[in-house]
Design a protein around this motif. Sequence first.
Motif, PDB file in Angstrom:
ATOM      1  N   ALA A 100     -64.178  -3.991 -59.450  1.00 46.93           N
ATOM      2  CA  ALA A 100     -63.252  -5.072 -59.135  1.00 46.93           C
ATOM      3  C   ALA A 100     -63.023  -5.167 -57.632  1.00 46.93           C
ATOM      4  O   ALA A 100     -62.866  -4.155 -56.940  1.00 46.93           O
ATOM      5  CB  ALA A 100     -61.928  -4.857 -59.856  1.00 46.93           C
ATOM      6  N   VAL A 101     -63.029  -6.395 -57.134  1.00 43.47           N
ATOM      7  CA  VAL A 101     -62.747  -6.646 -55.716  1.00 43.47           C
ATOM      8  C   VAL A 101     -61.748  -7.796 -55.641  1.00 43.47           C
ATOM      9  O   VAL A 101     -61.748  -8.694 -56.489  1.00 43.47           O
ATOM     10  CB  VAL A 101     -64.030  -7.009 -54.939  1.00 43.47           C
ATOM     11  N   PRO A 102     -60.867  -7.793 -54.647  1.00 46.29           N
ATOM     12  CA  PRO A 102     -59.875  -8.873 -54.546  1.00 46.29           C
ATOM     13  C   PRO A 102     -60.518 -10.185 -54.111  1.00 46.29           C
ATOM     14  O   PRO A 102     -61.495 -10.199 -53.353  1.00 46.29           O
ATOM     15  CB  PRO A 102     -58.899  -8.353 -53.490  1.00 46.29           C
ATOM     16  N   PHE A 103     -59.970 -11.279 -54.604  1.00 46.94           N
ATOM     17  CA  PHE A 103     -60.465 -12.591 -54.215  1.00 46.94           C
ATOM     18  C   PHE A 103     -60.313 -12.803 -52.709  1.00 46.94           C
ATOM     19  O   PHE A 103     -61.038 -13.604 -52.111  1.00 46.94           O
ATOM     20  CB  PHE A 103     -59.708 -13.675 -54.988  1.00 46.94           C
ATOM     21  N   ALA A 104     -59.396 -12.069 -52.096  1.00 52.19           N
ATOM     22  CA  ALA A 104     -59.154 -12.219 -50.658  1.00 52.19           C
ATOM     23  C   ALA A 104     -60.408 -11.965 -49.829  1.00 52.19           C
ATOM     24  O   ALA A 104     -60.473 -12.392 -48.662  1.00 52.19           O
ATOM     25  CB  ALA A 104     -58.031 -11.267 -50.219  1.00 52.19           C
TER      26      ALA A 104
ATOM     27  N   LEU B 185     -55.705 -25.453 -45.557  1.00 53.06           N
ATOM     28  CA  LEU B 185     -56.079 -24.733 -46.771  1.00 53.06           C
ATOM     29  C   LEU B 185     -55.027 -23.680 -47.067  1.00 53.06           C
ATOM     30  O   LEU B 185     -54.701 -22.856 -46.208  1.00 53.06           O
ATOM     31  CB  LEU B 185     -57.452 -24.078 -46.608  1.00 53.06           C
ATOM     32  N   ASP B 186     -54.500 -23.709 -48.289  1.00 53.16           N
ATOM     33  CA  ASP B 186     -53.484 -22.741 -48.718  1.00 53.16           C
ATOM     34  C   ASP B 186     -54.047 -21.963 -49.900  1.00 53.16           C
ATOM     35  O   ASP B 186     -54.405 -22.556 -50.926  1.00 53.16           O
ATOM     36  CB  ASP B 186     -52.203 -23.471 -49.125  1.00 53.16           C
ATOM     37  N   ILE B 187     -54.174 -20.657 -49.752  1.00 51.64           N
ATOM     38  CA  ILE B 187     -54.716 -19.799 -50.820  1.00 51.64           C
ATOM     39  C   ILE B 187     -53.591 -18.920 -51.345  1.00 51.64           C
ATOM     40  O   ILE B 187     -52.967 -18.174 -50.589  1.00 51.64           O
ATOM     41  CB  ILE B 187     -55.881 -18.932 -50.311  1.00 51.64           C
ATOM     42  N   GLN B 188     -53.342 -19.005 -52.631  1.00 50.54           N
ATOM     43  CA  GLN B 188     -52.299 -18.202 -53.277  1.00 50.54           C
ATOM     44  C   GLN B 188     -52.922 -17.355 -54.375  1.00 50.54           C
ATOM     45  O   GLN B 188     -53.845 -17.794 -55.065  1.00 50.54           O
ATOM     46  CB  GLN B 188     -51.207 -19.108 -53.855  1.00 50.54           C
ATOM     47  N   GLY B 189     -52.382 -16.171 -54.540  1.00 45.82           N
ATOM     48  CA  GLY B 189     -52.890 -15.267 -55.575  1.00 45.82           C
ATOM     49  C   GLY B 189     -54.190 -14.597 -55.200  1.00 45.82           C
ATOM     50  O   GLY B 189     -54.935 -14.158 -56.080  1.00 45.82           O
ATOM     51  N   SER B 190     -54.464 -14.503 -53.900  1.00 48.01           N
ATOM     52  CA  SER B 190     -55.732 -13.908 -53.474  1.00 48.01           C
ATOM     53  C   SER B 190     -55.795 -12.409 -53.744  1.00 48.01           C
ATOM     54  O   SER B 190     -56.853 -11.806 -53.605  1.00 48.01           O
ATOM     55  CB  SER B 190     -55.979 -14.178 -51.992  1.00 48.01           C
ATOM     56  N   GLN B 191     -54.662 -11.809 -54.133  1.00 47.77           N
ATOM     57  CA  GLN B 191     -54.689 -10.383 -54.482  1.00 47.77           C
ATOM     58  C   GLN B 191     -55.279 -10.141 -55.866  1.00 47.77           C
ATOM     59  O   GLN B 191     -55.587  -8.999 -56.231  1.00 47.77           O
ATOM     60  CB  GLN B 191     -53.283  -9.783 -54.414  1.00 47.77           C
ATOM     61  N   VAL B 192     -55.467 -11.204 -56.647  1.00 47.81           N
ATOM     62  CA  VAL B 192     -56.074 -11.064 -57.972  1.00 47.81           C
ATOM     63  C   VAL B 192     -57.491 -10.520 -57.826  1.00 47.81           C
ATOM     64  O   VAL B 192     -58.258 -10.971 -56.976  1.00 47.81           O
ATOM     65  CB  VAL B 192     -56.082 -12.425 -58.710  1.00 47.81           C
ATOM     66  N   GLU B 193     -57.832  -9.550 -58.665  1.00 53.73           N
ATOM     67  CA  GLU B 193     -59.140  -8.913 -58.565  1.00 53.73           C
ATOM     68  C   GLU B 193     -60.096  -9.474 -59.615  1.00 53.73           C
ATOM     69  O   GLU B 193     -59.703  -9.736 -60.754  1.00 53.73           O
ATOM     70  CB  GLU B 193     -59.006  -7.397 -58.744  1.00 53.73           C
ATOM     71  N   LEU B 194     -61.354  -9.651 -59.215  1.00 57.20           N
ATOM     72  CA  LEU B 194     -62.413 -10.125 -60.091  1.00 57.20           C
ATOM     73  C   LEU B 194     -63.563  -9.134 -60.063  1.00 57.20           C
ATOM     74  O   LEU B 194     -63.689  -8.325 -59.132  1.00 57.20           O
ATOM     75  CB  LEU B 194     -62.933 -11.497 -59.650  1.00 57.20           C
ATOM     76  N   ASP B 195     -64.401  -9.222 -61.069  1.00 59.13           N
ATOM     77  CA  ASP B 195     -65.630  -8.449 -61.068  1.00 59.13           C
ATOM     78  C   ASP B 195     -66.471  -8.850 -59.861  1.00 59.13           C
ATOM     79  O   ASP B 195     -66.557 -10.017 -59.509  1.00 59.13           O
ATOM     80  CB  ASP B 195     -66.394  -8.708 -62.376  1.00 59.13           C
TER      81      ASP B 195
ATOM     82  N   SER C 278     -69.638  -9.153 -59.388  1.00 56.33           N
ATOM     83  CA  SER C 278     -70.685 -10.132 -59.651  1.00 56.33           C
ATOM     84  C   SER C 278     -70.115 -11.523 -59.892  1.00 56.33           C
ATOM     85  O   SER C 278     -70.721 -12.528 -59.519  1.00 56.33           O
ATOM     86  CB  SER C 278     -71.524  -9.694 -60.856  1.00 56.33           C
ATOM     87  N   VAL C 279     -68.928 -11.615 -60.506  1.00 57.58           N
ATOM     88  CA  VAL C 279     -68.276 -12.913 -60.699  1.00 57.58           C
ATOM     89  C   VAL C 279     -67.914 -13.525 -59.355  1.00 57.58           C
ATOM     90  O   VAL C 279     -68.138 -14.710 -59.109  1.00 57.58           O
ATOM     91  CB  VAL C 279     -67.022 -12.774 -61.591  1.00 57.58           C
ATOM     92  N   LEU C 280     -67.368 -12.705 -58.467  1.00 60.58           N
ATOM     93  CA  LEU C 280     -66.971 -13.204 -57.150  1.00 60.58           C
ATOM     94  C   LEU C 280     -68.176 -13.692 -56.360  1.00 60.58           C
ATOM     95  O   LEU C 280     -68.111 -14.717 -55.667  1.00 60.58           O
ATOM     96  CB  LEU C 280     -66.236 -12.103 -56.379  1.00 60.58           C
ATOM     97  N   GLU C 281     -69.295 -12.972 -56.474  1.00 53.53           N
ATOM     98  CA  GLU C 281     -70.499 -13.396 -55.757  1.00 53.53           C
ATOM     99  C   GLU C 281     -71.023 -14.723 -56.284  1.00 53.53           C
ATOM    100  O   GLU C 281     -71.474 -15.574 -55.520  1.00 53.53           O
ATOM    101  CB  GLU C 281     -71.580 -12.312 -55.887  1.00 53.53           C
ATOM    102  N   ARG C 282     -70.953 -14.923 -57.609  1.00 53.56           N
ATOM    103  CA  ARG C 282     -71.489 -16.148 -58.200  1.00 53.56           C
ATOM    104  C   ARG C 282     -70.585 -17.348 -57.967  1.00 53.56           C
ATOM    105  O   ARG C 282     -71.056 -18.487 -57.965  1.00 53.56           O
ATOM    106  CB  ARG C 282     -71.686 -15.947 -59.710  1.00 53.56           C
ATOM    107  N   ILE C 283     -69.282 -17.143 -57.769  1.00 56.36           N
ATOM    108  CA  ILE C 283     -68.367 -18.271 -57.659  1.00 56.36           C
ATOM    109  C   ILE C 283     -68.260 -18.775 -56.227  1.00 56.36           C
ATOM    110  O   ILE C 283     -67.738 -19.875 -55.970  1.00 56.36           O
ATOM    111  CB  ILE C 283     -66.962 -17.868 -58.194  1.00 56.36           C
ATOM    112  N   GLY C 284     -68.772 -18.005 -55.265  1.00 56.14           N
ATOM    113  CA  GLY C 284     -68.619 -18.389 -53.862  1.00 56.14           C
ATOM    114  C   GLY C 284     -69.221 -19.746 -53.534  1.00 56.14           C
ATOM    115  O   GLY C 284     -68.566 -20.627 -52.974  1.00 56.14           O
TER     116      GLY C 284
ATOM    117  N   VAL D  77     -55.792 -23.534 -53.104  1.00 55.87           N
ATOM    118  CA  VAL D  77     -56.571 -22.692 -54.010  1.00 55.87           C
ATOM    119  C   VAL D  77     -55.627 -21.624 -54.542  1.00 55.87           C
ATOM    120  O   VAL D  77     -55.003 -20.901 -53.763  1.00 55.87           O
ATOM    121  CB  VAL D  77     -57.766 -22.033 -53.297  1.00 55.87           C
ATOM    122  N   SER D  78     -55.501 -21.548 -55.856  1.00 52.95           N
ATOM    123  CA  SER D  78     -54.594 -20.553 -56.441  1.00 52.95           C
ATOM    124  C   SER D  78     -55.290 -19.846 -57.586  1.00 52.95           C
ATOM    125  O   SER D  78     -56.136 -20.427 -58.277  1.00 52.95           O
ATOM    126  CB  SER D  78     -53.310 -21.218 -56.937  1.00 52.95           C
ATOM    127  N   LEU D  79     -54.933 -18.583 -57.778  1.00 52.22           N
ATOM    128  CA  LEU D  79     -55.503 -17.767 -58.840  1.00 52.22           C
ATOM    129  C   LEU D  79     -54.396 -17.118 -59.653  1.00 52.22           C
ATOM    130  O   LEU D  79     -53.345 -16.745 -59.108  1.00 52.22           O
ATOM    131  CB  LEU D  79     -56.407 -16.657 -58.278  1.00 52.22           C
TER     132      LEU D  79
END
Length: 530
Positions: free
Chosen positions: A69-73, A96-106, A108-114, A148-150
């Motif tokens: 898991a890695v943070p969206f930040a 640009l306002d990013i909220q919830g960037s402390q949420v962690e994702l897998d 590989s998911v983070l790499e694919r969503i970029g 952008v919010s998570l």
Amino acid sequence: ESRNREFDPLEFDRYTRLQELTRLMAESLHDAASIQQALARSLGDADGALAHQSRVSRDVQQALMRMRAVPFANLNERLFRIVRQTARELGKNAELDIQGSQVELDRSVLERIGAPLEHMLRNALAHGLETPEARAAAGKPHAGRIAVSLRQEANEIALTVSDDGAGLDLDRLRRRAQERGLLPPEALASDAEAAQLIFVSGLSTADHVTELAGRGVGMDVVKSEIGAIGGRVEIATTRGQGTTFTVYLPLTLAVTQAVLVRAGGSACAVPSAMVEQLLRLKSDIMAARFASGAIEFQDRSYPLYDLARLQGGAAEALAPGYHSVLLLRGGAQRIALHVDELLANQEIVVKAIGPQLARVPGVSGATVLADGRIALIVNPVQLMQRARGAPLREMAQPALAAGAAPLIMVVDDSLTVRKITGRLLEREGYRVLAAKDGLDALEMMRDVLPAVMLVDIEMPRMDGFDLTRTVRGDPRTRDIPIIMISSRTAGKHRDQAMQLGVNAFLGKPYPEVELLQHIANFLEMQRAPA
């Protein structure tokens, strides 16, 4: 016995053979009961050991997930830079306002969503946010706002991308869809259905593709990228106020919750995130629902399908009793899915299925069950779209009637080549006619003419060169495009093919993308006015 005759029977017990056997049986029963108690204690110990092993496995799994898991930040700086550069090049002001960037994702998911996320941000700037002058005229703040919010919802991550721009021009989308034949001229799609049209390949409200917006890649690619990792996209838009994209992503690509079901003779898994409700219906009610083709539930209509039929098999007859129906949602599309048996709801380990099955629509992976059987992880919504053509609400390509799809003839003496090439073409929406050699092809062409022919060289009875000569020599067939595909790639073979009038020459194994591009080009030339 004789020594004890001086005792009265009341003073000394006498034992008959029946009494001895009865006591022996009682002792045997007592021994069996003791063994049973010992087995019960052993079973309890085994259950305790299994429960402990399960806890240890879960702890290890969670530890491994935390390691992945890695943070969206981690994407924050990349996204801020994209917005700054794009806004500067477009001459617009944006925050640009990013909220919830402390949420962690897998990881590989983070790499694919970029990449899809970058595309959505560019779209928000190029198509969504107005120019400073237009915003001032509309009474909006000088600088546009992209948020952008998570947040985590159950076993999914909800990622929201919203802007306060002009919103989607739904009327223009409808007109573009009608111009391309995706909507009948008299049809009027609802706002929710019209918004889904932006996911159709090549359909856009932009007048031309730029290096900033689109870059030649449409929202159809964004949706396919998100779908490839088990996610889905929803849209909400208000003209003049803005647009919101909500992307639902799995927490991990390695482990997921799934509902195991039986369809026909095989077991398969449906992701739990898709399941809205489970219904149990009597056979007579089930038959009536199949007759109507839909199930009504909580003021919603769910088109009804049978999973065994969607997978290409034969559905079982409706037996007396109760039947299981899953109400599923994939993006904006909802369907009711009848299954032969509901097996279990459990956490499964997702296994890669390899390149052979990776391109099959509706199959996202596989898992190994406890008894060693392999179960495919399926997306029934995609299976439904493949079986019937995508409906308006989830359209990914122009829906064609079965008879309107171009007919492609595959002429090859190899059964494997015919099957593989035929399945490739069918996945792309074409109808396929297979012939095992040149004579077989000519017999078929007496009744129907294909739009394009794929021809091998070396075949029994009539080879590819002789077939090409015959086709080009007949006024009825001379204009059919021919693509020759052969393992004989020497210059001599290529020259001979071109002299005979072959339109394209590919070697085996052929690049699928190149073959499909040739076919598309020839079909486009046929549609163009003379």
